[in-house]
Structure formats: C-alpha cells, structure tokens
Scaffold this motif. Sequence first.
Motif, PDB file in Angstrom:
ATOM      1  N   ALA A 232       0.929  -1.060   0.016  1.00 28.53           N
ATOM      2  CA  ALA A 232       0.248   0.026  -0.214  1.00 28.53           C
ATOM      3  C   ALA A 232       0.943   1.315   0.200  1.00 28.53           C
ATOM      4  O   ALA A 232       1.978   1.255   0.497  1.00 28.53           O
ATOM      5  CB  ALA A 232      -0.872  -0.003   1.349  1.00 28.53           C
ATOM      6  N   PHE A 233       0.232   2.303  -0.363  1.00 25.45           N
ATOM      7  CA  PHE A 233       1.164   3.530  -0.743  1.00 25.45           C
ATOM      8  C   PHE A 233      -0.186   4.696  -0.156  1.00 25.45           C
ATOM      9  O   PHE A 233      -1.047   4.786  -0.977  1.00 25.45           O
ATOM     10  CB  PHE A 233       1.454   3.993  -1.818  1.00 25.45           C
ATOM     11  CG  PHE A 233       2.092   5.075  -2.206  1.00 25.45           C
ATOM     12  CD1 PHE A 233       2.983   5.875  -1.189  1.00 25.45           C
ATOM     13  CD2 PHE A 233       2.462   5.616  -3.390  1.00 25.45           C
ATOM     14  CE1 PHE A 233       3.868   6.943  -1.486  1.00 25.45           C
ATOM     15  CE2 PHE A 233       2.876   6.732  -3.719  1.00 25.45           C
ATOM     16  CZ  PHE A 233       3.790   7.554  -2.472  1.00 25.45           C
ATOM     17  N   ILE A 234      -0.005   5.496   0.989  1.00 23.28           N
ATOM     18  CA  ILE A 234      -0.710   6.472   1.418  1.00 23.28           C
ATOM     19  C   ILE A 234       0.167   7.767   1.501  1.00 23.28           C
ATOM     20  O   ILE A 234       1.152   7.913   1.853  1.00 23.28           O
ATOM     21  CB  ILE A 234      -1.096   6.187   3.059  1.00 23.28           C
ATOM     22  CG1 ILE A 234      -1.555   4.586   3.045  1.00 23.28           C
ATOM     23  CG2 ILE A 234      -2.188   7.218   3.253  1.00 23.28           C
ATOM     24  CD1 ILE A 234      -2.813   4.398   2.473  1.00 23.28           C
ATOM     25  N   ILE A 235      -0.595   8.762   0.540  1.00 23.43           N
ATOM     26  CA  ILE A 235      -0.151   9.999   0.390  1.00 23.43           C
ATOM     27  C   ILE A 235      -0.737  10.843   1.189  1.00 23.43           C
ATOM     28  O   ILE A 235      -1.679  11.066   1.284  1.00 23.43           O
ATOM     29  CB  ILE A 235      -0.066  10.400  -1.221  1.00 23.43           C
ATOM     30  CG1 ILE A 235       0.678   9.393  -2.213  1.00 23.43           C
ATOM     31  CG2 ILE A 235       0.531  11.819  -1.533  1.00 23.43           C
ATOM     32  CD1 ILE A 235      -0.384   8.351  -2.593  1.00 23.43           C
ATOM     33  N   GLY A 236       0.106  11.705   1.854  1.00 16.90           N
ATOM     34  CA  GLY A 236      -0.529  12.590   2.985  1.00 16.90           C
ATOM     35  C   GLY A 236      -0.702  12.035   4.074  1.00 16.90           C
ATOM     36  O   GLY A 236      -1.894  12.152   4.709  1.00 16.90           O
ATOM     37  N   ALA A 237       0.094  11.383   4.689  1.00 20.87           N
ATOM     38  CA  ALA A 237      -0.174  10.480   5.706  1.00 20.87           C
ATOM     39  C   ALA A 237       0.307  11.207   7.182  1.00 20.87           C
ATOM     40  O   ALA A 237       0.210  10.251   8.011  1.00 20.87           O
ATOM     41  CB  ALA A 237       0.501   9.121   5.640  1.00 20.87           C
ATOM     42  N   SER A 238       0.768  12.228   7.257  1.00 25.99           N
ATOM     43  CA  SER A 238       1.387  12.794   8.457  1.00 25.99           C
ATOM     44  C   SER A 238       0.179  12.892   9.486  1.00 25.99           C
ATOM     45  O   SER A 238       0.636  12.967  10.756  1.00 25.99           O
ATOM     46  CB  SER A 238       1.930  14.151   8.203  1.00 25.99           C
ATOM     47  OG  SER A 238       1.152  15.217   7.685  1.00 25.99           O
ATOM     48  N   GLN A 239      -0.988  13.247   9.388  1.00 24.56           N
ATOM     49  CA  GLN A 239      -2.001  13.354  10.095  1.00 24.56           C
ATOM     50  C   GLN A 239      -3.244  13.024   9.612  1.00 24.56           C
ATOM     51  O   GLN A 239      -3.400  12.784   8.311  1.00 24.56           O
ATOM     52  CB  GLN A 239      -1.883  14.940  10.728  1.00 24.56           C
ATOM     53  CG  GLN A 239      -1.883  15.883   9.719  1.00 24.56           C
ATOM     54  CD  GLN A 239      -1.558  17.298  10.342  1.00 24.56           C
ATOM     55  OE1 GLN A 239      -1.786  17.522  11.446  1.00 24.56           O
ATOM     56  NE2 GLN A 239      -0.607  18.146   9.448  1.00 24.56           N
ATOM     57  N   GLY A 240      -4.502  13.460  10.237  1.00 28.26           N
ATOM     58  CA  GLY A 240      -5.849  13.169   9.751  1.00 28.26           C
ATOM     59  C   GLY A 240      -5.970  11.646   9.126  1.00 28.26           C
ATOM     60  O   GLY A 240      -5.553  10.887   9.537  1.00 28.26           O
TER      61      GLY A 240
END
Length: 256
Positions: free
Chosen positions: A12-20
């Motif tokens: 899997a690849f999650i982009i924008g994973a720093s929060q929320g």
Amino acid sequence: MSFLQELNNANAFIIGASQGIGLGFVQKLLQDDRFAKIYATYRQPESAVDLLTLEGEYPDKLTCLSMDITDESQIIDVVQKISAAVNKLHLVVNCVGLLHEGALQPEKSLKRINSESLIRYFQVNSIGAILLAKHLLPLFRHHERSVFASISAKVGSIGDNQLGGWYGYRASKAALNMLMRTAAIEYRRTSPKTVIVMLHPGTTDTRLSRPFQANVPPEKLFSVERTVNQLFAVIEQLQDGDSGQFFSWDGSRLPW
C-alpha cells in the motif's frame, strides 16, 4: 469478488499521511495482515511526529518518505524508491488536500478571489493527483486487482452545488474528479486490473475542517477512525465496473 477478498502479501501507498485521514489509513493498514508493506508520505517532519513514531514501531512494515505533491521531481523520486523495493502496488490512497493555509481561506464571494490562491488550490488538490497517476502506472501494471483512491469532497460536485462560495476548493476538487475519471479511462486500457475512484469522506474532525465545524451536527462530524473505517468499507466492496466513479462515505454514488 471484491478487491480485498483476494489480497495477500499486498503493498500500500498512502500519500499525505502525516495526520488526519492519511495517518488513520496507515494505522488501520498496520493492523491488517493482508498488507506486507506500507509506504507513506509526509511534507514536513515536524508535523509528522505520530507517523514517524509508527515507523519506528513497525520498521519492517512501514516506510515513510518525504514528498511535496506539488513538486513532480519529488513524486518521481519517491516512486523510484518504492519501485526499488517492490514491483507492484495494490492500494494507493491520496489523502492530500488543501482548504485553508495561513492567509489562504475559502472564498465566500467573488471579491475574495485571486489568481495566486486559485493556483495553489489546483496545485495541491488537482494537479498532484494526476501526476501520481502518471508516475505510479508501472507499479499498477500487474495481474492482481488494485485500487487507486483519491480523497475528494462532495462540494466538488457541480450538480450538488446549491450554496455557492468556496470557489477555489470546489473547482479544484471538481478538477480532481475530472482528471481522475479521465485517467480511469486510460488505465482501463493500460492497467485493466486497477480501479480508480474518488471518495467523499464526510466532515471529519481534522485540522482541515476544524475552523468550519461550528454548524455541523454532532452526528455528522466523524472521527478519523470512523471515516477511515467507512472509506475502507467502500474500497472493500469495489468492483471492476466502478472505476472512474465518485463515491460518498456510505457507498452511494455522487453526481458530477
């Protein structure tokens, strides 16, 4: 058969994973044994403390990568790093989104519009996603089912727009929907096992929505965990014919 029923040893690849919502997806996938590797991006390390802590706790499963989605060279660099480690991706979720940022605020009227703000909205909310579609295509070209989901917004629906306002955010999310729907058509020819969808998460208790929660009924303000579970349930039920569609958090299709 739905997408996740045949998953095993997936990447899997999650982009924008720093929060929320992005961080919520990482947390969920870390607990899912069907996923062997998770790659996650963040823009600034100081705002990604929780994500980087998780990397320390799950060093064999989670790899965190710095990336600004508005910089194509950084997208290329991150995709190259992922490609050096694995030869396929099964789930990609683009969670990057911009609604407000310092002086940049949703426009309530025409007099608030300026070209710099509009360009910024489109850079973050629209262009970055299609650049991801461009550079991730080789990692989707395999014989197993895969999903590429982008977090959109119901306010990006032209047909549903009854209130007006929020010009840049609405338009950039509408552009995201059109770009990804168009990519879905090309992917059908070049990567037919990949389903591309846009997902409306509902109003979620994150930094993005916090200044605008005052008039949201409590039952319609979702926790991050609830939002991620709901969106994951939609992803689990996706079929091949759903590529290019725009879904709400409850699985219903939204108008364009």
